[in-house]
Design an enzyme around this catalytic site. Structure first.
Site, mmCIF file in Angstrom:
data_model
loop_
_atom_site.group_PDB
_atom_site.id
_atom_site.type_symbol
_atom_site.label_atom_id
_atom_site.label_comp_id
_atom_site.label_asym_id
_atom_site.label_seq_id
_atom_site.Cartn_x
_atom_site.Cartn_y
_atom_site.Cartn_z
ATOM 1 N N TYR A 111 -39.230 -4.097 83.718
ATOM 2 C CA TYR A 111 -40.546 -3.582 84.088
ATOM 3 C C TYR A 111 -40.910 -4.104 85.477
ATOM 4 O O TYR A 111 -40.040 -4.226 86.326
ATOM 5 C CB TYR A 111 -41.579 -3.925 83.011
ATOM 6 C CG TYR A 111 -42.732 -2.959 83.067
ATOM 7 C CD1 TYR A 111 -42.511 -1.592 82.849
ATOM 8 C CD2 TYR A 111 -44.007 -3.366 83.382
ATOM 9 C CE1 TYR A 111 -43.541 -0.678 82.946
ATOM 10 C CE2 TYR A 111 -45.056 -2.458 83.469
ATOM 11 C CZ TYR A 111 -44.804 -1.117 83.254
ATOM 12 O OH TYR A 111 -45.823 -0.212 83.354
ATOM 13 N N ARG A 164 -49.898 8.151 89.797
ATOM 14 C CA ARG A 164 -50.241 6.842 90.357
ATOM 15 C C ARG A 164 -49.323 5.787 89.742
ATOM 16 O O ARG A 164 -49.730 4.995 88.918
ATOM 17 C CB ARG A 164 -51.709 6.497 90.076
ATOM 18 C CG ARG A 164 -52.216 5.319 90.885
ATOM 19 C CD ARG A 164 -53.398 4.644 90.216
ATOM 20 N NE ARG A 164 -53.055 4.086 88.922
ATOM 21 C CZ ARG A 164 -52.494 2.880 88.749
ATOM 22 N NH1 ARG A 164 -52.185 2.129 89.787
ATOM 23 N NH2 ARG A 164 -52.237 2.437 87.542
ATOM 24 N N GLU A 254 -50.574 6.365 80.708
ATOM 25 C CA GLU A 254 -50.026 5.386 81.656
ATOM 26 C C GLU A 254 -49.932 5.980 83.053
ATOM 27 O O GLU A 254 -49.378 7.073 83.253
ATOM 28 C CB GLU A 254 -48.627 4.951 81.192
ATOM 29 C CG GLU A 254 -48.045 3.802 81.964
ATOM 30 C CD GLU A 254 -48.760 2.487 81.698
ATOM 31 O OE1 GLU A 254 -48.784 1.641 82.617
ATOM 32 O OE2 GLU A 254 -49.281 2.307 80.585
ATOM 33 N N ASP A 277 -53.530 2.096 79.203
ATOM 34 C CA ASP A 277 -53.142 0.718 79.477
ATOM 35 C C ASP A 277 -53.616 0.251 80.838
ATOM 36 O O ASP A 277 -53.929 -0.923 81.027
ATOM 37 C CB ASP A 277 -51.622 0.571 79.368
ATOM 38 C CG ASP A 277 -51.177 -0.871 79.425
ATOM 39 O OD1 ASP A 277 -51.752 -1.691 78.681
ATOM 40 O OD2 ASP A 277 -50.269 -1.197 80.211
ATOM 41 N N ASN A 418 -49.508 -4.321 91.670
ATOM 42 C CA ASN A 418 -48.058 -4.226 91.549
ATOM 43 C C ASN A 418 -47.543 -3.110 92.446
ATOM 44 O O ASN A 418 -48.266 -2.158 92.731
ATOM 45 C CB ASN A 418 -47.675 -3.905 90.090
ATOM 46 C CG ASN A 418 -47.801 -5.104 89.178
ATOM 47 O OD1 ASN A 418 -47.305 -6.166 89.480
ATOM 48 N ND2 ASN A 418 -48.486 -4.913 88.051
#
Length: 588
Positions: A111, A164, A254, A277, A418
């Site tokens: 991830y 996104r 997501e 999330d 991130n």
């Protein structure tokens, strides 16, 4: 009842019962059944795979050692990602055990941050189907496409439209790497069975011109479809998924863009077993870290002044949870909102500003003059908590961090964007420019920092602390919907699992090696909340919720394909239950 000796003869000689002779090679090709060189000699003989493997028999532990040797020898993180993806395609149980028992080294590969690069290169590394691509042109046929998925017991869906992806923007169909990675963590960290998981991309096109001209792009080569057609596709997916797999199937949204994320959550949250999330998971994990930080600063949440750099769906989600926590501590909602400030690309979020106001950020707008200089605003507001959720690398400059340390004994700095390149500051910058007094957490992992002889181990505010446990609980309880209170409870549970030793090292979250235990506790609390708010469908409530959850979790240890050879002697007359026989048949 079936006699054991008769069953052995049937398995080894009578192809009409199980057809194993013709299916032996298929067992090796199926990642759910393949054990590689861990098949024993009797298994190889009975299953018809003797000779298809080298003669050495390896234990799962030996296979893990060999795989780790290959893993550490890969030259780049992307190569390590590809290696693990290949293992997942060949041998599920080995992949998930390897990931579960090496979370700290492998989660950054599976991830964030490596998954971001994997998404950018997805057309190059794509090998085999591992999910569904539903395009805007498939409207009216979504149920048929879902029916093409071979699993009859899907319990968890992660869906993205790719607009996104992390802080990388619109990656279109390349965004499939995100739901694949999320669901891998559902299994490795939350114990959700992998065959119950389904990644989905809604391909409505992309506004990324570089992708549209990229020969490696695998999605629709058109601009994004928006408006009614887009909403019809999402609505059809929600209805078709619940028709195909039941009303309680979990659907996680997501990496949807701000324009869609909150409104889709508002539309579906109380009508489906669903959550977003990026909004609720991010808010939950951020709140967990902030709750843990209170034990260091000694300041109640209601007494903090919080400043957000970024005012998108993630920032607004965190801010909403912080406001709820302040209300729990005795403030009115108006008083809580007054403690939360936001700044975005158009400047300070105030009621009157040239760019106007849109989305949920309006809830946090202040009656204050418009200001567009970030450093000047920080100097005027003087926050005690600074949270970055703007995907702009390095925006928390030395001057900003120095200012935070000048009016706070223990300034709280969260750089949550991130991947790593988008982090608002590094861990080293946060500690050095606050003279070691900063309380720091980030969205991506950072190495330990040594400053003035002390080693700081920064906490990673990764959503993986929250969503696998919430998802597991929602699946086990067969929840009708998931309220925000579930995530507040999950955040509190996660914070309670941070030890004093963790805090002393600078950690605001439990070590990643403990994350499976965190997920179990959160799953239990999710189920407790579901029974309290009436959203659980199972009845009655289990007497021991934790043991009930454990009984539903995935076991990554290898099964024996010949349990009868070890459980029952072959003497004539010994019998095996029909239930055991059917289990053996279904397993193969």
């Amino acid at each position: 009842m079936v006699r054991s000796s008769s069953l052995l003869r049937a398995v080894s000689k009578d192809q009409t019962i199980l057809g194993l002779r013709n299916r032996g090679i298929d067992i090796l090709r199926n990642p759910r059944t393949n054990k590689g060189m861990a098949f024993t000699l009797p298994e190889r003989q009975v299953l018809g795979i003797h000779g298809l493997l080298p003669p050495t028999v390896l234990t799962q532990e030996e296979q893990m050692y060999r795989t780790m040797q290959s893993f550490t020898r890969q030259p780049t993180d992307l190569d390590r990602y590809v290696l693990l993806a290949g293992l997942q395609d060949r041998n599920e149980k080995l992949f998930y055990r390897l990931l579960s028992e090496n979370v700290e080294s492998m989660m950054p590969i599976v991830y964030t941050p490596t998954v971001g690069l994997a998404c950018q290169k997805f057309g190059l590394i794509y090998r085999r189907p591992r999910g569904l691509f539903l395009t805007i042109h498939d409207r009216g046929h979504i149920f048929e496409l879902l029916s093409n998925w071979p699993e009859e017991a899907v319990k968890a869906i992660v869906v993205t439209d790719g607009e996104r992806i992390l802080g990388l923007g619109d990656l279109g169909a390349f965004g499939m790497g995100i739901p694949i990675g999320k669901l891998a963590l559902y299994t490795a960290l939350g114990g959700v069975k992998p065959h119950q998981c389904l990644p989905i991309v809604l391909d409505v096109g992309t506004d990324n011109d570089d992708l549209l001209s990229n020969k490696m792009y695998i999605g629709l080569r058109q601009k994004r479809e928006r408006g009614p057609a887009y909403d019809e596709l999402v609505e059809e997916l929600m209805q078709a998924a619940t028709e195909r797999w039941g009303r309680n199937v979990l659907i996680q949204f997501e990496d949807f863009a701000n324009a869609n994320a909150q409104r889709l959550l508002d539309k579906y949250q109380m009508h489906y077993n669903t959550f977003n999330d990026d909004i609720q998971g991010t808010a939950g994990v951020a709140l967990a870290g902030l709750l843990a930080s209170l034990r260091i600063s000694g300041i109640r949440m209601r007494d903090h002044k919080v400043f957000f750099m970024g005012a998108g769906s993630a920032a607004c989600g965190i801010a909403s949870f912080l406001a709820l926590q302040m209300v729990i501590e005795g403030m009115t909602e108006a008083e809580a909102l007054d403690r939360i400030w936001m700044f975005d690309a158009d400047g300070l979020v105030v009621n009157e500003r040239p760019a106007g106001m849109s989305g949920t950020k309006a809830r946090f707008a202040k009656n204050h003059k418009h200001m567009s200089d970030f450093e000047e605003v920080i100097g005027e507001i003087k926050p005690s908590i600074l949270i970055g959720a703007c995907a702009t690398g390095g925006v928390f400059t030395k001057n900003i961090l120095n200012k935070m340390a000048s009016w706070n004994e223990r300034p709280v700095i969260f750089a949550l964007s991130n991947p790593t390149s988008k982090a608002e500051c590094t861990a080293e910058e946060a500690y050095v420019h606050t003279d070691g007094r900063g309380i720091f957490a980030s969205g991506s992992p950072f190495d330990p920092v040594v400053y003035k002889g002390k080693t700081y181990r920064p906490g990673q505010g990764n959503n993986s602390y929250i969503f696998p446990g919430v998802g597991l609980g929602a699946i086990v309880a067969q929840m009708k919907h998931i309220s925000d209170k579930v995530f507040l409870r999950a955040a509190t549970t996660c914070a309670e699992m941070v030890t004093e030793a963790d805090l002393e090292q600078g950690r605001l979250y439990p070590p990643l090696s403990n994350i499976r235990a965190v997920s179990l506790r959160i799953a239990v609390e999710t189920i407790n909340e579901a029974f309290e708010d009436g959203s659980a469908s199972i009845d009655p409530k289990p007497q021991d919720v934790e043991e009930f959850v454990k009984s539903k979790m995935y076991d990554y240890k290898y099964d024996s394909f010949l349990p009868i050879m070890y459980d029952w002697p072959e003497e004539a007359g010994h019998e095996i239950s029909d239930e055991k026989f059917m289990h053996f048949k279904e397993m193969i």
